[in-house]
Design a protein around this motif. Sequence first.
Motif, PDB file in Angstrom:
ATOM      1  N   GLY A 179      11.381   8.285 -19.827  1.00  0.00           N
ATOM      2  CA  GLY A 179      11.529   6.837 -19.797  1.00  0.00           C
ATOM      3  C   GLY A 179      11.108   6.187 -21.094  1.00  0.00           C
ATOM      4  N   ASP A 180      10.046   6.703 -21.707  1.00  0.00           N
ATOM      5  CA  ASP A 180       9.588   6.148 -22.987  1.00  0.00           C
ATOM      6  C   ASP A 180      10.648   6.328 -24.065  1.00  0.00           C
ATOM      7  OD1 ASP A 180       7.200   5.348 -21.902  1.00  0.00           O
ATOM      8  OD2 ASP A 180       6.077   7.122 -22.585  1.00  0.00           O
ATOM      9  N   LYS A 181      11.317   7.468 -24.060  1.00  0.00           N
ATOM     10  CA  LYS A 181      12.367   7.711 -25.045  1.00  0.00           C
ATOM     11  C   LYS A 181      13.551   6.787 -24.811  1.00  0.00           C
ATOM     12  CE  LYS A 181      14.963  11.498 -27.203  1.00  0.00           C
ATOM     13  NZ  LYS A 181      15.248  12.957 -27.155  1.00  0.00           N
ATOM     14  N   ALA A 182      13.875   6.525 -23.541  1.00  0.00           N
ATOM     15  CA  ALA A 182      14.965   5.599 -23.231  1.00  0.00           C
ATOM     16  C   ALA A 182      14.634   4.198 -23.720  1.00  0.00           C
ATOM     17  CB  ALA A 182      15.230   5.590 -21.725  1.00  0.00           C
ATOM     18  N   ARG A 183      13.409   3.752 -23.491  1.00  0.00           N
ATOM     19  CA  ARG A 183      13.034   2.409 -23.931  1.00  0.00           C
ATOM     20  C   ARG A 183      13.004   2.319 -25.450  1.00  0.00           C
ATOM     21  NH1 ARG A 183      10.523   2.865 -18.903  1.00  0.00           N
ATOM     22  NH2 ARG A 183       8.857   4.200 -19.703  1.00  0.00           N
ATOM     23  N   ALA A 184      12.574   3.370 -26.103  1.00  0.00           N
ATOM     24  CA  ALA A 184      12.579   3.374 -27.564  1.00  0.00           C
ATOM     25  C   ALA A 184      14.003   3.322 -28.109  1.00  0.00           C
ATOM     26  CB  ALA A 184      11.854   4.614 -28.091  1.00  0.00           C
ATOM     27  N   ALA A 185      14.923   4.032 -27.473  1.00  0.00           N
ATOM     28  CA  ALA A 185      16.326   4.001 -27.906  1.00  0.00           C
ATOM     29  C   ALA A 185      16.920   2.614 -27.694  1.00  0.00           C
ATOM     30  CB  ALA A 185      17.127   5.054 -27.136  1.00  0.00           C
ATOM     31  N   ARG A 186      16.581   1.976 -26.576  1.00  0.00           N
ATOM     32  CA  ARG A 186      17.040   0.606 -26.322  1.00  0.00           C
ATOM     33  C   ARG A 186      16.513  -0.337 -27.395  1.00  0.00           C
ATOM     34  NH1 ARG A 186      14.760  -2.858 -22.418  1.00  0.00           N
ATOM     35  NH2 ARG A 186      12.803  -2.056 -23.262  1.00  0.00           N
ATOM     36  N   ASP A 187      15.221  -0.229 -27.701  1.00  0.00           N
ATOM     37  CA  ASP A 187      14.616  -1.124 -28.686  1.00  0.00           C
ATOM     38  C   ASP A 187      15.230  -0.930 -30.064  1.00  0.00           C
ATOM     39  OD1 ASP A 187      13.034  -1.983 -26.621  1.00  0.00           O
ATOM     40  OD2 ASP A 187      11.213  -0.953 -27.302  1.00  0.00           O
ATOM     41  N   GLU A 188      15.509   0.316 -30.426  1.00  0.00           N
ATOM     42  CA  GLU A 188      16.118   0.588 -31.726  1.00  0.00           C
ATOM     43  C   GLU A 188      17.541   0.030 -31.782  1.00  0.00           C
ATOM     44  OE1 GLU A 188      17.015   1.665 -35.497  1.00  0.00           O
ATOM     45  OE2 GLU A 188      15.033   1.526 -34.539  1.00  0.00           O
ATOM     46  N   HIS A 189      18.282   0.178 -30.703  1.00  0.00           N
ATOM     47  CA  HIS A 189      19.633  -0.400 -30.680  1.00  0.00           C
ATOM     48  C   HIS A 189      19.568  -1.911 -30.851  1.00  0.00           C
ATOM     49  CE1 HIS A 189      23.667  -1.487 -29.473  1.00  0.00           C
ATOM     50  NE2 HIS A 189      23.133  -2.292 -28.572  1.00  0.00           N
ATOM     51  N   LEU A 190      18.661  -2.566 -30.138  1.00  0.00           N
ATOM     52  CA  LEU A 190      18.548  -4.018 -30.256  1.00  0.00           C
ATOM     53  C   LEU A 190      18.141  -4.436 -31.666  1.00  0.00           C
ATOM     54  CD1 LEU A 190      16.860  -4.922 -26.852  1.00  0.00           C
ATOM     55  CD2 LEU A 190      19.203  -5.412 -27.557  1.00  0.00           C
ATOM     56  N   ARG A 243      20.039  -7.927 -17.865  1.00  0.00           N
ATOM     57  CA  ARG A 243      21.264  -7.160 -17.649  1.00  0.00           C
ATOM     58  C   ARG A 243      21.153  -5.751 -18.211  1.00  0.00           C
ATOM     59  NH1 ARG A 243      26.540 -10.379 -19.113  1.00  0.00           N
ATOM     60  NH2 ARG A 243      27.375  -8.326 -18.611  1.00  0.00           N
ATOM     61  N   GLN A 244      19.952  -5.321 -18.526  1.00  0.00           N
ATOM     62  CA  GLN A 244      19.738  -3.961 -19.020  1.00  0.00           C
ATOM     63  C   GLN A 244      19.053  -3.132 -17.937  1.00  0.00           C
ATOM     64  OE1 GLN A 244      17.342  -4.551 -22.507  1.00  0.00           O
ATOM     65  NE2 GLN A 244      19.063  -5.239 -23.753  1.00  0.00           N
ATOM     66  N   PHE A 245      19.436  -1.856 -17.898  1.00  0.00           N
ATOM     67  CA  PHE A 245      18.855  -0.928 -16.933  1.00  0.00           C
ATOM     68  C   PHE A 245      18.395   0.283 -17.734  1.00  0.00           C
ATOM     69  CE2 PHE A 245      21.663  -3.741 -14.779  1.00  0.00           C
ATOM     70  CZ  PHE A 245      21.076  -3.983 -13.542  1.00  0.00           C
ATOM     71  N   VAL A 246      17.085   0.419 -17.876  1.00  0.00           N
ATOM     72  CA  VAL A 246      16.528   1.341 -18.869  1.00  0.00           C
ATOM     73  C   VAL A 246      15.448   2.193 -18.229  1.00  0.00           C
ATOM     74  CG1 VAL A 246      15.406   1.525 -21.138  1.00  0.00           C
ATOM     75  CG2 VAL A 246      16.979  -0.380 -20.681  1.00  0.00           C
ATOM     76  N   ILE A 271      27.991  -5.331  -4.112  1.00  0.00           N
ATOM     77  CA  ILE A 271      28.965  -4.771  -5.053  1.00  0.00           C
ATOM     78  C   ILE A 271      29.308  -3.346  -4.624  1.00  0.00           C
ATOM     79  CG2 ILE A 271      29.219  -3.928  -7.420  1.00  0.00           C
ATOM     80  CD1 ILE A 271      29.579  -6.869  -7.411  1.00  0.00           C
ATOM     81  N   ASP A 272      30.588  -2.964  -4.774  1.00  0.00           N
ATOM     82  CA  ASP A 272      31.035  -1.652  -4.308  1.00  0.00           C
ATOM     83  C   ASP A 272      30.700  -0.510  -5.257  1.00  0.00           C
ATOM     84  OD1 ASP A 272      32.323  -2.803  -2.038  1.00  0.00           O
ATOM     85  OD2 ASP A 272      34.047  -3.319  -3.296  1.00  0.00           O
ATOM     86  N   GLY A 273      30.806  -0.754  -6.571  1.00  0.00           N
ATOM     87  CA  GLY A 273      30.666   0.350  -7.516  1.00  0.00           C
ATOM     88  C   GLY A 273      30.099  -0.095  -8.845  1.00  0.00           C
ATOM     89  N   LEU A 274      29.979   0.854  -9.763  1.00  0.00           N
ATOM     90  CA  LEU A 274      29.346   0.624 -11.055  1.00  0.00           C
ATOM     91  C   LEU A 274      30.238   1.136 -12.173  1.00  0.00           C
ATOM     92  CD1 LEU A 274      25.863   2.117 -10.053  1.00  0.00           C
ATOM     93  CD2 LEU A 274      26.427  -0.335 -10.160  1.00  0.00           C
ATOM     94  N   ILE A 275      30.357   0.356 -13.238  1.00  0.00           N
ATOM     95  CA  ILE A 275      30.957   0.828 -14.481  1.00  0.00           C
ATOM     96  C   ILE A 275      29.871   0.714 -15.537  1.00  0.00           C
ATOM     97  CG2 ILE A 275      32.734   0.473 -16.223  1.00  0.00           C
ATOM     98  CD1 ILE A 275      34.547  -0.593 -14.002  1.00  0.00           C
ATOM     99  N   ILE A 276      29.471   1.837 -16.063  1.00  0.00           N
ATOM    100  CA  ILE A 276      28.274   1.913 -16.882  1.00  0.00           C
ATOM    101  C   ILE A 276      28.624   2.271 -18.318  1.00  0.00           C
ATOM    102  CG2 ILE A 276      27.916   4.322 -16.148  1.00  0.00           C
ATOM    103  CD1 ILE A 276      24.915   3.895 -16.455  1.00  0.00           C
ATOM    104  N   ASN A 277      27.962   1.611 -19.264  1.00  0.00           N
ATOM    105  CA  ASN A 277      27.982   2.127 -20.629  1.00  0.00           C
ATOM    106  C   ASN A 277      26.574   2.550 -21.014  1.00  0.00           C
ATOM    107  OD1 ASN A 277      26.591  -0.101 -22.114  1.00  0.00           O
ATOM    108  ND2 ASN A 277      28.425  -1.284 -21.604  1.00  0.00           N
ATOM    109  N   LEU A 278      26.517   3.533 -21.864  1.00  0.00           N
ATOM    110  CA  LEU A 278      25.249   4.090 -22.354  1.00  0.00           C
ATOM    111  C   LEU A 278      25.216   3.874 -23.862  1.00  0.00           C
ATOM    112  CD1 LEU A 278      25.460   7.324 -20.203  1.00  0.00           C
ATOM    113  CD2 LEU A 278      23.845   5.437 -19.843  1.00  0.00           C
ATOM    114  N   ILE A 279      25.094   2.607 -24.224  1.00  0.00           N
ATOM    115  CA  ILE A 279      25.419   2.158 -25.561  1.00  0.00           C
ATOM    116  C   ILE A 279      24.547   2.792 -26.641  1.00  0.00           C
ATOM    117  CG2 ILE A 279      23.922   0.131 -25.451  1.00  0.00           C
ATOM    118  CD1 ILE A 279      26.248  -1.401 -26.799  1.00  0.00           C
ATOM    119  N   ALA A 280      23.307   3.091 -26.317  1.00  0.00           N
ATOM    120  CA  ALA A 280      22.388   3.593 -27.346  1.00  0.00           C
ATOM    121  C   ALA A 280      22.472   5.094 -27.542  1.00  0.00           C
ATOM    122  CB  ALA A 280      20.946   3.198 -26.999  1.00  0.00           C
ATOM    123  N   ASN A 281      22.802   5.848 -26.473  1.00  0.00           N
ATOM    124  CA  ASN A 281      22.699   7.307 -26.598  1.00  0.00           C
ATOM    125  C   ASN A 281      23.734   8.083 -25.796  1.00  0.00           C
ATOM    126  OD1 ASN A 281      21.671   6.740 -24.050  1.00  0.00           O
ATOM    127  ND2 ASN A 281      19.856   8.018 -24.260  1.00  0.00           N
TER     128      ASN A 281
END
Length: 326
Positions: free
Chosen positions: A243-254, A275-278, A297-307
């Motif tokens: 989780g820490d690595k995911a949050r770091a990747a999010r922060d770097e992308h931002l 609107r972020q799920f990290v 909502i029925d389903g999800l369309i997800i992007n994994l923009i940072a990684n």
Amino acid sequence: MSIRLGYQMPNYSYGTSVDQLFPTVAAQAREAESAGFDAVFVMDHFYQLPGIGSPDQPMLECYTTLSALSGVTERVQLSAMVTGNTYRNPTLLAKTVTTLDVVSGGRAVLGIGAGWYELEHQQLGFEFGTFAERFDRLDESLSIIVPMLRGDRPTVNGRWYRTETAMNEPRLRDDLPILLGGGGEKKTFRMAAQYAQHLNVICNPEEIPRKLEALEQRCAEVGRDRSTLETSYLVMAVIDESGDKARAARDEHLRRTGVDLSALDPERRRSVESRQFVGTPDDVAADLQERVLDKGIDGLIINLIANGHEPGIVELAGSALGRLVR
């Protein structure tokens, strides 16, 4: 058609050389297919979007890319998230998506919206017009495209477009699905109720109940059973086993897009993060269940923009999220 779990690629800035760019895209599509995603989506833009990167960053043309992806995948549906109506004449778009359907063996979905990125229109010579005009054009465009996808030959003498018994051959099927994307409760939702099989809702999670109530109303107005219109939510996620690595990747992308979370006031930070799920796959799955799926909502369309381009990340997402929507 059913899209309960889709994978969107909004970003081609992978740090690769140009000759390795499409192989990286193809690898994600294959990984999404292997991980159980129902569909793969790419952007229909010519410049990178604000909030993701600078306009001069890599952006592949949508339908060329989707056709190429049809040759390296076997099962997943293929679509734009979403086609900008202003970029193509509707008869050309009908022909393009039908050809994608033929070459992919019946896996095309027409994802479409009104178009909004003014810089592309200004610099590339596409007519932009007003907000109201773009939605009027989309409505008129769908009155041409839908019949062409169904095997009819529409004649239209409209404000924006003209056709004369427009033909669309060959077609593999007469029920190629249409997906509309957006959050407009009056115009977008009304067109979805009238024309589409799927609506991808774009909004903050706390707005979902109101959006679904508005969609129910638009369906009632055109005499449609709301349950026949599938819905999904567009998710920006960053997932990692740490989780820490995911949050770091999010922060770097931002930070690359000019946003420093630590420098924002609390209200602005909540707005950015809403609107972020990290986090870990289980963290993100639990968050999406509570804030999105439990709201109807029925389903999800997800992007994994940072990684998402890193091998194994799409598989992590598919494994965790597939359990929520099956």
